[in-house]
Motif scaffolding. Sequence first.
Motif, PDB file in Angstrom:
ATOM      1  N   VAL A  28       0.208  -4.359  -4.032  1.00 24.37           N
ATOM      2  CA  VAL A  28       0.651  -2.975  -3.933  1.00 24.37           C
ATOM      3  C   VAL A  28      -0.473  -2.159  -3.314  1.00 24.37           C
ATOM      4  O   VAL A  28      -1.622  -2.231  -3.761  1.00 24.37           O
ATOM      5  CB  VAL A  28       1.002  -2.421  -5.337  1.00 24.37           C
ATOM      6  CG1 VAL A  28       1.185  -0.911  -5.291  1.00 24.37           C
ATOM      7  CG2 VAL A  28       2.252  -3.097  -5.885  1.00 24.37           C
ATOM      8  N   ILE A  29      -0.167  -1.423  -2.254  1.00 25.56           N
ATOM      9  CA  ILE A  29      -1.120  -0.447  -1.729  1.00 25.56           C
ATOM     10  C   ILE A  29      -0.664   0.892  -2.294  1.00 25.56           C
ATOM     11  O   ILE A  29       0.264   1.519  -1.780  1.00 25.56           O
ATOM     12  CB  ILE A  29      -1.109  -0.390  -0.184  1.00 25.56           C
ATOM     13  CG1 ILE A  29      -1.206  -1.793   0.439  1.00 25.56           C
ATOM     14  CG2 ILE A  29      -2.242   0.509   0.320  1.00 25.56           C
ATOM     15  CD1 ILE A  29      -2.529  -2.491   0.278  1.00 25.56           C
ATOM     16  N   ASN A  30      -1.308   1.307  -3.375  1.00 22.27           N
ATOM     17  CA  ASN A  30      -0.938   2.586  -3.991  1.00 22.27           C
ATOM     18  C   ASN A  30      -1.712   3.711  -3.299  1.00 22.27           C
ATOM     19  O   ASN A  30      -2.609   3.459  -2.511  1.00 22.27           O
ATOM     20  CB  ASN A  30      -1.241   2.547  -5.493  1.00 22.27           C
ATOM     21  CG  ASN A  30      -0.671   3.748  -6.207  1.00 22.27           C
ATOM     22  OD1 ASN A  30       0.448   4.190  -5.926  1.00 22.27           O
ATOM     23  ND2 ASN A  30      -1.433   4.316  -7.140  1.00 22.27           N
ATOM     24  N   LYS A  31      -1.347   4.939  -3.616  1.00 16.68           N
ATOM     25  CA  LYS A  31      -1.934   6.126  -2.977  1.00 16.68           C
ATOM     26  C   LYS A  31      -1.693   6.092  -1.468  1.00 16.68           C
ATOM     27  O   LYS A  31      -2.574   6.440  -0.675  1.00 16.68           O
ATOM     28  CB  LYS A  31      -3.439   6.238  -3.276  1.00 16.68           C
ATOM     29  CG  LYS A  31      -3.751   6.248  -4.777  1.00 16.68           C
ATOM     30  CD  LYS A  31      -5.114   6.830  -5.093  1.00 16.68           C
ATOM     31  CE  LYS A  31      -5.363   6.802  -6.604  1.00 16.68           C
ATOM     32  NZ  LYS A  31      -6.626   7.386  -7.011  1.00 16.68           N
ATOM     33  N   SER A  32      -0.505   5.645  -1.106  1.00 16.48           N
ATOM     34  CA  SER A  32      -0.173   5.558   0.312  1.00 16.48           C
ATOM     35  C   SER A  32       0.032   6.926   0.936  1.00 16.48           C
ATOM     36  O   SER A  32       0.324   7.044   2.130  1.00 16.48           O
ATOM     37  CB  SER A  32       1.066   4.684   0.512  1.00 16.48           C
ATOM     38  OG  SER A  32       0.703   3.346   0.310  1.00 16.48           O
TER      39      SER A  32
END
Lengths: 133, 311
Positions: free
Chosen positions: B187-191
């Motif tokens: 997961v790449i959060n803070k996209s």
Amino acid sequence: MEKKIRVLVAKPGLDGHDRGAKIVARALRDAGMEVIYTGLHQVPERIVEAAIQEDVDVIGMSLLSGAHMTLIPDVMELLEENEASDIIVLAGGIIPQEDADRLREMGVDRTFGPGTRTDEIVEYIRSKVLNRN
Amino acid sequence: MEILSRLLDGDRRAVARLMSMAENDSPGAKKALAELYPHTGNAHIIGITGPPGSGKSTLVDKLALFYRTKGKTVGIIAVDPTSPFTGGALLGDRIRMNEVALDKEVFIRSMGTRGHLGGLALKTGDLVKILDAFGKDIILVETVGAGQSEVEVVKTAHTTVIVEVPGMGDDIQAIKAGILEIGDIFVINKSDMEGADETSRELDAMLDMNPENSGWRPPIIQTIANSNIGVDEVVEAMDQHMEHLKSTGNYHKRIKARTRVELMEIIRDNIHSYLIESGQDEKFDSLVDMIVNGELDPYTAAEEFVKPIKE
Ligand SMILES: Nc1nc2c(ncn2[C@@H]2O[C@H](COP(=O)(O)OP(=O)(O)O)[C@@H](O)[C@H]2O)c(=O)[nH]1
Ligand SMILES: [Mg+2]
């Protein structure tokens, strides 16, 4: 592994000042306790639910908003409903003597005024929990 | 056992108390866990790890909410580091778990790493089993992706989710070392922040170099957890991963690998307790002295020490 003291530090009410709560939380951690910190604006239902799930020995509430005479009694009542009155409840903040007396009648273990030293709170919790077990 | 029947009856206090007993190695804890074991094995266990501040707790909160709308019950274990100097810990993951805090079907437990050495995975596993027996469908285990023992923890899950943030830069090297192999979903959060696409591409390129032998290519999903964006996709990927495990026989493989680690840990733990309880501390100390004085080597000393177990 020896038993570890677990404390829920909660900040009920609407005011946004959690500096005091954070200072106490850190002092308890530095004294070797596990501190569950839940953040601002906690409603009594949430405090009690968290205390039960986390199996804490102590709930410490910090209040500045003057709403202590509604919020704390609600917490005490919910603890009773959930058969969790064995949890030690402490309150900190500006609480007039007569309110403090009434809170104690409701089962609050002790109240701490604004100027209380953190090591006094640490010592109090330690001896209280150790004597209970 | 009374505490067990209370737990199976849905008593939250019994659940919480048994968790403490397991964490404290209290008398009776092992027996209770042994009796509880046959009631486990139904939950989907999901490990979530990544650097501090990447948004794991926020994501866990939203994932739990999403599962609740699908009618699933959820258990959460949030692990934070214990100070090795004071033994204390500040457990603050609940601050981000607002959506589900009042939902009685969601049980959240905060846990310090304490001094469990290699045994953190074992202790976390105990808490997971308690929630499993309590009937939670989904169990989310949040750990900070730093130390080896945290990695061990997520290895005990069915599905491992690695949470990163855009612009990892140098961190990408850190990811290479170990994390890449254990991630089932990235997961790449803070996209909402700059560089999410680039980070996704870099990660994708790295996954391409990873030998795929399980038949599962880890998906990379961009999320904005605090705005609840992309969370449904993560849940979908987690469901798909479970389906993949079940349809390929990898499920059985994982369970077996986990059981192997678990049994070894429990045996180690038992040997350790046995030696301590049987008054062997003094012997240990005297062996140390003999080694220091040059009278004995540590290999022979260790042989000597475990002799009562061999017999
Ligand atoms: N900009 C942005 N901030 C986020 C996002 N998700 C979480 N945060 C914030 O990041 C901070 C750390 O989040 P937290 O969930 O505690 O991270 P953890 O340490 O990995 O558990 C908090 O202030 C969150 O509100 C996101 O998608 N975008
Ligand atoms: Mg967190």
